[in-house]
Design a protein around this motif. Structure first.
Motif, mmCIF file in Angstrom:
data_model
loop_
_atom_site.group_PDB
_atom_site.id
_atom_site.type_symbol
_atom_site.label_atom_id
_atom_site.label_comp_id
_atom_site.label_asym_id
_atom_site.label_seq_id
_atom_site.Cartn_x
_atom_site.Cartn_y
_atom_site.Cartn_z
ATOM 1 N N LYS A 148 -6.721 -4.810 11.248
ATOM 2 C CA LYS A 148 -7.904 -5.158 10.454
ATOM 3 C C LYS A 148 -8.041 -4.212 9.265
ATOM 4 C CE LYS A 148 -11.864 -6.594 12.273
ATOM 5 N NZ LYS A 148 -13.205 -6.655 12.912
ATOM 6 N N TRP A 149 -7.808 -2.927 9.506
ATOM 7 C CA TRP A 149 -7.879 -1.958 8.408
ATOM 8 C C TRP A 149 -6.822 -2.253 7.343
ATOM 9 C CZ3 TRP A 149 -8.378 3.575 10.980
ATOM 10 C CH2 TRP A 149 -9.544 3.603 11.773
ATOM 11 N N SER A 150 -5.648 -2.682 7.782
ATOM 12 C CA SER A 150 -4.543 -2.912 6.831
ATOM 13 C C SER A 150 -4.789 -4.123 5.943
ATOM 14 C CB SER A 150 -3.227 -3.086 7.593
ATOM 15 O OG SER A 150 -3.205 -4.307 8.313
ATOM 16 N N ILE B 83 -13.544 9.292 9.320
ATOM 17 C CA ILE B 83 -12.094 9.105 9.366
ATOM 18 C C ILE B 83 -11.714 7.695 8.937
ATOM 19 C CG2 ILE B 83 -10.084 9.047 10.895
ATOM 20 C CD1 ILE B 83 -11.459 11.244 12.561
ATOM 21 N N THR B 84 -12.449 6.702 9.461
ATOM 22 C CA THR B 84 -12.161 5.307 9.109
ATOM 23 C C THR B 84 -12.376 5.063 7.623
ATOM 24 O OG1 THR B 84 -12.839 4.607 11.320
ATOM 25 C CG2 THR B 84 -12.711 2.909 9.622
ATOM 26 N N SER B 85 -13.474 5.567 7.083
ATOM 27 C CA SER B 85 -13.764 5.380 5.658
ATOM 28 C C SER B 85 -12.672 6.012 4.798
ATOM 29 C CB SER B 85 -15.124 5.989 5.317
ATOM 30 O OG SER B 85 -16.161 5.344 6.029
ATOM 31 N N TYR B 86 -12.214 7.197 5.192
ATOM 32 C CA TYR B 86 -11.127 7.853 4.459
ATOM 33 C C TYR B 86 -9.855 7.009 4.525
ATOM 34 C CZ TYR B 86 -7.595 11.362 3.257
ATOM 35 O OH TYR B 86 -6.547 12.026 2.693
ATOM 36 N N ALA B 87 -9.572 6.432 5.697
ATOM 37 C CA ALA B 87 -8.345 5.645 5.868
ATOM 38 C C ALA B 87 -8.345 4.386 5.006
ATOM 39 C CB ALA B 87 -8.162 5.282 7.335
ATOM 40 N N ALA C 278 -12.586 -8.792 4.931
ATOM 41 C CA ALA C 278 -11.569 -7.871 4.421
ATOM 42 C C ALA C 278 -11.373 -8.006 2.918
ATOM 43 C CB ALA C 278 -10.239 -8.085 5.129
ATOM 44 N N THR C 279 -11.648 -9.175 2.369
ATOM 45 C CA THR C 279 -11.507 -9.368 0.924
ATOM 46 C C THR C 279 -12.842 -9.621 0.242
ATOM 47 O OG1 THR C 279 -11.036 -11.722 1.314
ATOM 48 C CG2 THR C 279 -9.148 -10.230 1.081
#
Length: 459
Positions: free
Chosen positions: A78-80, A137-141, A224-225
Motif C-alpha cells: 500500500k505504501w509503495s 516512521i510511516t510519514s517519512y517512508a 493512494a493517488t
C-alpha cells in the motif's frame, strides 16, 4: 514469556517471546514519554531517519505486515502505491498537478466502531507513543509532512491521552520542523469524529476529514493517488501503524518468527462475551480460539460455547466446531469467514442466534449512510423481518426472504458495510436454521406475557 525490566541495551532488539504491542501496557503511567523511552521507545525512529525512505517501504513489504484494520492488505505494498518523483524528475509548470508532485498524507483510522472491536482504544490509552512513533516512521517512508489521526469521538479518554502524547512528542523534538536535525518536517493532528460507523470506511473517513458528510467514495481513483484533498494518501489502522516501530527495531526476519508464512507477526485478539477473563490478548497470528480461551480462563461459569465471531459482527459466524481454526487471514477465510479485526465475541448456549443476529442487524440499519439502495433499504427490511420473527410472528417463508434480500445486498452495495451486514444473517441461518424455524412455529398468546426477549431465547 519474558518480562521487560526497562534496562535493555541501547540497541534494543525485541525477543520473539516478549510481548511486542502490549509490552508496556501494565506499567504505571505507561502512556507517558518517559516510560515509552525507558523501554526502547523512539530508538526505531533514529534508525528509520538514517535509512532511505524507499528502503523502509521495502523493509515493511518484506516483513509481510498486513493491515490490522480488517482487510489484511499488505502494508508495504500500500505504501509503495504512493506516486513519488523519479530520480532526476523535477516539478515544472506542465507537470505541477501530477500526483507525484502533490503533497503526501498519512491518515490513521482510529474510528473503532464495529460491535465487538475494542483493540485500538486500549492501545491508544496505554501506549499512544507507539502509534505516534509509527506515524513518524510511516510519514517519512512515504514522504508525507502531514498526518491526521481520525479517532472516534465517543472515546474522550483516549482522545485526551493522544493529545497529551502528541504534545510530549512535539516538546521532545520528535514532531515539528527539522526532526532530529534531518530536515524532515511532520505535523500530526488528532481529529475527533462525530460517531458515524460509516467513517471507519477509508473514503468516508477522508470525506469527513475534509468537512463533508461521511459517505464512501467511488473507487477508482483510490486514496493512494487521490485521497485527502485529492492528493496521494495512505490510510492505515492504529494497530498496523503501531507495529511499524518494532519491525524497524527488530528487522523483517525477526518479525517473521511469529505468525504464519503468509500472515506473520503478532496480533491483538479482543475477547468479549461469555469468557472468564475478557480483554486483549496478544498472540502470534494463527493462534486458535481454543488456545485463546485457555489464556482467558475458559468459558464463563463453564457453560459450553455455542457460536462466536472471529473478527467482529461483520464476519460470518463460527461454531464450536471451529475451535481449532488458525486465526489468521488465510485460516479464517478457508473455514468460511474472515479474520477482520480479530474481535472475538463469544456466546454460550444460553443465547439465541436469531436474537443476536437481530441486534447486529439493527445496528447496521441505524448506521447505514443511505448512499446506496441495497444497504439502505436492505438493512431496513432485514431488521424488520428479524424483529417480527423474534416476537414469535415469523413464517417459514421469512427465512427464504431473508436470504433473498441478503443476496441482493451482498456485492451490490457501494462499500463493504452492506456485505458485512448480511454476514451474520447468512451464516446464522447456515449453522442454526432450526432456531429460525422454531421462531416461525412459536405464536404468542395472551397467556404468554414473558415478552419478546424470552420468546427469542435471550438471557
Amino acid at each position: 514469556m519474558t518480562q521487560a525490566d526497562g534496562n535493555e541495551p541501547e540497541e534494543y532488539r525485541p525477543d520473539p517471546l516478549t510481548p511486542v504491542l502490549t509490552r508496556r501496557w501494565l506499567l504505571p503511567e505507561s502512556w507517558t514519554l518517559r516510560h515509552y523511552t525507558e523501554l526502547g521507545g523512539y530508538a526505531a525512529l533514529e534508525t528509520a531517519l538514517a535509512t532511505d525512505p524507499a528502503d523502509l517501504v521495502s523493509l515493511v513489504k518484506d516483513s509481510g505486515l498486513r493491515g490490522r484494520g480488517g482487510a489484511g492488505f499488505p502494508t508495504g505494498m500500500k505504501w509503495s502505491f504512493i506516486p513519488q518523483p523519479k530520480p532526476g524528475e523535477e516539478r515544472t509548470e506542465a507537470n505541477r498537478d501530477a500526483p507525484q508532485f502533490k503533497p503526501k498524507y498519512l491518515v490513521v483510522n482510529a474510528d473503532e466502531g464495529e460491535p465487538g472491536t475494542c483493540k485500538d482504544t486500549p492501545l491508544m490509552m496505554a501506549d499512544p507513543h507507539s502509534l505516534i512513533e509509527g506515524c513518524i516512521i510511516t510519514s517519512y517512508a512515504i514522504r508525507a509532512n502531514f498526518c491526521a489521526i481520525y479517532i472516534r469521538g465517543e472515546i474522550v479518554h483516549a482522545i485526551r491521552r493522544l493529545h497529551f502524547a502528541v504534545r510530549e512528542a512535539y516538546e521532545a523534538g520528535h514532531l515539528g520542523k527539522d526532526i532530529h536535525g534531518t530536515g524532515f518536517d511532520l505535523d500530526i493532528v488528532v481529529h475527533a469524529g462525530a460517531g458515524a460507523y460509516i467513517c471507519g470506511e477509508e473514503t468516508a473517513l477522508l470525506d469527513s476529514l475534509e468537512g463533508r458528510r461521511g459517505q464512501p467514495r467511488l473507487k477508482p481513483p483510490f486514496p493512494a493517488t487521490a485521497g485527502l484533498y485529492a492528493a496521494p494518501t495512505v490510510v492505515n489502522n492504529v494497530e498496523t501503524i503501531a507495529t511499524v516501530p518494532s519491525i524497524v527495531a527488530g528487522g523483517k526476519d525477526w518479525f517473521r518468527t511469529m505468525g504464519r508464512e503468509r500472515s506473520p507477526g503478532p496480533k491483538i485478539y479482543s475477547l468479549s462475551g461469555h469468557v472468564e477473563r475478557p480483554g486483549q490478548y496478544e498472540a502470534p497470528l494463527g493462534t486458535t480460539l481454543r488456545q485463546l480461551l485457555e489464556m482467558a480462563g475458559g468459558m464463563k461459569d463453564g457453560i459450553p460455547l455455542k457460536f462466536w465471531t472471529p473478527g467482529g459482527s461483520s464476519t460470518p459466524l463460527f461454531t464450536d466446531e471451529h475451535l481449532d481454526v488458525p486465526l489468521d487471514f488465510e485460516g479464517a477465510a478457508e473455514a468460511g469467514s474472515m479474520l477482520g479485526t480479530t474481535a472475538l465475541m463469544i456466546f454460550n448456549e444460553t443465547v439465541s442466534v436469531p436474537w443476536a443476529v437481530m441486534k447486529w442487524t439493527e445496528f447496521y440499519e441505524h448506521e447505514s449512510c443511505g448512499k446506496c439502495t441495497p444497504c439502505r433499504e436492505g438493512n431496513y427490511w432485514l431488521a424488520g423481518i428479524l424483529r417480527r420473527m423474534n416476537e414469535g410472528r415469523g413464517t417459514e417463508s421469512d427465512i427464504d426472504t431473508l436470504l433473498d434480500v441478503c443476496s441482493n445486498v451482498l456485492g451490490r452495495s457501494f462499500c463493504a458495510l452492506g456485505d458485512g451486514a448480511v454476514s451474520p444473517i447468512t451464516s446464522g441461518i447456515k449453522y442454526f436454521r432450526q432456531e429460525f424455524l422454531d421462531l416461525c412455529d412459536r405464536q404468542p398468546t395472551q397467556a404468554d406475557d414473558r415478552g419478546p426477549a424470552v420468546l427469542a431465547g435471550a438471557h
